[in-house]
Design a protein around this motif. Structure first.
Motif, PDB file in Angstrom:
ATOM      1  N   VAL A 245       0.826  -1.204   0.000  1.00  0.00           N
ATOM      2  CA  VAL A 245       0.000   0.000   0.000  1.00  0.00           C
ATOM      3  C   VAL A 245       0.863   1.257   0.000  1.00  0.00           C
ATOM      4  O   VAL A 245       0.647   2.183  -0.796  1.00  0.00           O
ATOM      5  CB  VAL A 245      -0.956   0.002   1.211  1.00  0.00           C
ATOM      6  N   VAL A 246       1.850   1.308   0.892  1.00  0.00           N
ATOM      7  CA  VAL A 246       2.681   2.512   0.973  1.00  0.00           C
ATOM      8  C   VAL A 246       3.461   2.710  -0.320  1.00  0.00           C
ATOM      9  O   VAL A 246       3.633   3.843  -0.796  1.00  0.00           O
ATOM     10  CB  VAL A 246       3.627   2.424   2.184  1.00  0.00           C
ATOM     11  N   MET A 247       3.923   1.622  -0.906  1.00  0.00           N
ATOM     12  CA  MET A 247       4.637   1.723  -2.179  1.00  0.00           C
ATOM     13  C   MET A 247       3.721   2.272  -3.270  1.00  0.00           C
ATOM     14  O   MET A 247       4.132   3.110  -4.087  1.00  0.00           O
ATOM     15  CB  MET A 247       5.176   0.345  -2.572  1.00  0.00           C
ATOM     16  N   TYR A 248       2.475   1.824  -3.289  1.00  0.00           N
ATOM     17  CA  TYR A 248       1.525   2.326  -4.285  1.00  0.00           C
ATOM     18  C   TYR A 248       1.162   3.787  -4.021  1.00  0.00           C
ATOM     19  O   TYR A 248       0.991   4.573  -4.957  1.00  0.00           O
ATOM     20  CB  TYR A 248       0.267   1.457  -4.291  1.00  0.00           C
ATOM     21  N   ILE A 249       1.049   4.158  -2.752  1.00  0.00           N
ATOM     22  CA  ILE A 249       0.761   5.551  -2.418  1.00  0.00           C
ATOM     23  C   ILE A 249       1.873   6.470  -2.916  1.00  0.00           C
ATOM     24  O   ILE A 249       1.609   7.524  -3.506  1.00  0.00           O
ATOM     25  CB  ILE A 249       0.569   5.702  -0.893  1.00  0.00           C
ATOM     26  N   VAL A 250       3.109   6.068  -2.707  1.00  0.00           N
ATOM     27  CA  VAL A 250       4.247   6.873  -3.185  1.00  0.00           C
ATOM     28  C   VAL A 250       4.238   6.946  -4.708  1.00  0.00           C
ATOM     29  O   VAL A 250       4.458   8.018  -5.301  1.00  0.00           O
ATOM     30  CB  VAL A 250       5.570   6.271  -2.671  1.00  0.00           C
ATOM     31  N   GLU A 251       3.995   5.820  -5.339  1.00  0.00           N
ATOM     32  CA  GLU A 251       3.951   5.795  -6.796  1.00  0.00           C
ATOM     33  C   GLU A 251       2.840   6.685  -7.337  1.00  0.00           C
ATOM     34  O   GLU A 251       3.030   7.421  -8.308  1.00  0.00           O
ATOM     35  CB  GLU A 251       3.753   4.359  -7.271  1.00  0.00           C
ATOM     36  N   ARG A 252       1.676   6.624  -6.703  1.00  0.00           N
ATOM     37  CA  ARG A 252       0.533   7.411  -7.164  1.00  0.00           C
ATOM     38  C   ARG A 252       0.734   8.895  -6.884  1.00  0.00           C
ATOM     39  O   ARG A 252       0.460   9.750  -7.734  1.00  0.00           O
ATOM     40  CB  ARG A 252      -0.735   6.919  -6.468  1.00  0.00           C
ATOM     41  N   GLY A 253       1.192   9.206  -5.686  1.00  0.00           N
ATOM     42  CA  GLY A 253       1.287  10.605  -5.294  1.00  0.00           C
ATOM     43  C   GLY A 253       2.443  11.347  -5.923  1.00  0.00           C
ATOM     44  O   GLY A 253       2.296  12.494  -6.356  1.00  0.00           O
ATOM     45  N   ILE A 254       3.612  10.690  -6.003  1.00  0.00           N
ATOM     46  CA  ILE A 254       4.801  11.360  -6.528  1.00  0.00           C
ATOM     47  C   ILE A 254       5.041  10.989  -7.990  1.00  0.00           C
ATOM     48  O   ILE A 254       5.269  11.856  -8.829  1.00  0.00           O
ATOM     49  CB  ILE A 254       6.032  11.008  -5.674  1.00  0.00           C
ATOM     50  N   GLY A 255       4.983   9.689  -8.294  1.00  0.00           N
ATOM     51  CA  GLY A 255       5.269   9.268  -9.653  1.00  0.00           C
ATOM     52  C   GLY A 255       4.226   9.725 -10.656  1.00  0.00           C
ATOM     53  O   GLY A 255       4.553  10.033 -11.804  1.00  0.00           O
ATOM     54  N   GLN A 256       2.951   9.773 -10.243  1.00  0.00           N
ATOM     55  CA  GLN A 256       1.878  10.154 -11.160  1.00  0.00           C
ATOM     56  C   GLN A 256       1.251  11.506 -10.822  1.00  0.00           C
ATOM     57  O   GLN A 256       0.193  11.848 -11.356  1.00  0.00           O
ATOM     58  CB  GLN A 256       0.805   9.060 -11.160  1.00  0.00           C
ATOM     59  N   ASN A 257       1.866  12.262  -9.929  1.00  0.00           N
ATOM     60  CA  ASN A 257       1.395  13.607  -9.569  1.00  0.00           C
ATOM     61  C   ASN A 257      -0.082  13.619  -9.155  1.00  0.00           C
ATOM     62  O   ASN A 257      -0.838  14.525  -9.515  1.00  0.00           O
ATOM     63  CB  ASN A 257       1.602  14.581 -10.737  1.00  0.00           C
ATOM     64  N   ASP A 258      -0.483  12.599  -8.413  1.00  0.00           N
ATOM     65  CA  ASP A 258      -1.889  12.485  -7.999  1.00  0.00           C
ATOM     66  C   ASP A 258      -1.947  12.471  -6.471  1.00  0.00           C
ATOM     67  O   ASP A 258      -2.310  11.477  -5.849  1.00  0.00           O
ATOM     68  CB  ASP A 258      -2.503  11.222  -8.591  1.00  0.00           C
TER      69      ASP A 258
END
Length: 289
Positions: A245-258
């Motif tokens: 979950v935390v890995m996906y949150i980082v990916e979504r928030g920082i990697g995809q600017n969401d």
């Protein structure tokens, strides 16, 4: 005291309260605020969307539903697999290290030593050791196992590395709890004819109940927030099987600017962990009663 009266204790607390407010409470409120907006760093405006970011997590045809629940599943697998080991193995270690034998202090330091290393060091170290082609683990075992790119070996690697890395901390906590149990209780149990198992069940475990509550709760929280091991060792592989979950949150928030959806996921994860912690406290209080 004469100048400030009753305000004196609060003045001493003020530096801590300021730091806690800025770095503790403020990020919480900011995260909730972000979760109520479509917060794209590239957009000039951040439209208010209310609870839409939350409802998308539970709407099957939404953009993030499948990835979110796959990451929840991965986090659940890791937590269920690692928590029992991180509760039982350190307890056994503490029971052994609580005995008197030559070199006891040395072994206490050795078992605790991995915990002082950062997750970056642990992740990169085991990434090389578990490499399918050049890793020392396969060389030692004489196998060609894909430890970080296939299941179930990726989970075995993540759980094994985490247990090796963090069990020393829980062992130290258990050890401190064992030393607080009065020796007279063991002597009285021995006089009454209790064997080793009966002394453990009737003296040690009741004496460790507050420590067990602390260890179980903090271990669940740490496992549910696992990020570094998965990010550095398996990188979410195979596919997205080990993307937590935390890995996906980082990916979504920082990697995809969401950041809006990522903040909603963070708040949802926090609420889930609060419920788990409350259930844990309830279980231990019930046993105590």
């Amino acid at each position: 005291m004469r100048a400030h009266g009753r305000a004196t204790p609060y003045l001493f607390l003020l530096p801590y309260l300021v730091i806690f407010g800025v770095f503790g409470l403020l990020p919480v409120f900011l995260g909730v605020w972000l979760s109520l907006h479509q917060w794209d760093f590239q957009l000039p405006n951040k439209p208010f969307v209310g609870i839409d970011n939350y409802t998308e997590l539970f709407t099957s045809d939404s953009l993030v539903f499948e990835d979110w629940w796959n990451s929840v599943r991965a986090t659940g697998i890791f937590t269920v697999a690692s928590v029992p080991l991180l509760v039982l193995i350190p307890l056994g270690m503490a029971l052994l290290l609580n005995r008197s034998f030559p070199g006891r202090t040395f072994f206490r330091a050795v078992y605790f030593a991995p915990y002082v290393l950062g997750v970056a060091v642990i992740g990169l170290l085991w990434r090389f050791l578990l490499d399918a082609n050049l890793g020392f683990v396969n060389h030692l075992l004489g196998t060609e196992t894909a430890w970080v790119t296939s299941t179930p070996w990726a989970w075995v690697s993540l759980v094994g590395v985490t247990v090796w890395w963090t069990c020393g901390f829980n062992a130290v906590i258990y050890l401190a709890g064992l030393q607080d149990i009065p020796r007279e209780l063991y002597e009285a149990a021995t006089v009454d004819g209790a064997d080793a198992w009966q002394r453990f069940r009737n003296v040690t475990l009741p004496g460790l109940r507050p420590v067990l509550l602390f260890v179980v709760t903090t271990t669940i929280l740490a496992s549910a927030n696992m990020f570094g091991q998965s990010y550095l060792i398996t990188q979410g592989a195979p596919g997205e099987e080990t993307r937590t979950v935390v890995m996906y949150i980082v990916e979504r928030g920082i990697g995809q600017n969401d950041a809006g959806r990522a903040a909603a996921m963070s708040v949802t994860l926090t609420l889930m962990l609060i419920l788990v912690s409350l259930a844990n406290f309830r279980i231990f209080r019930y046993r105590e009663d």
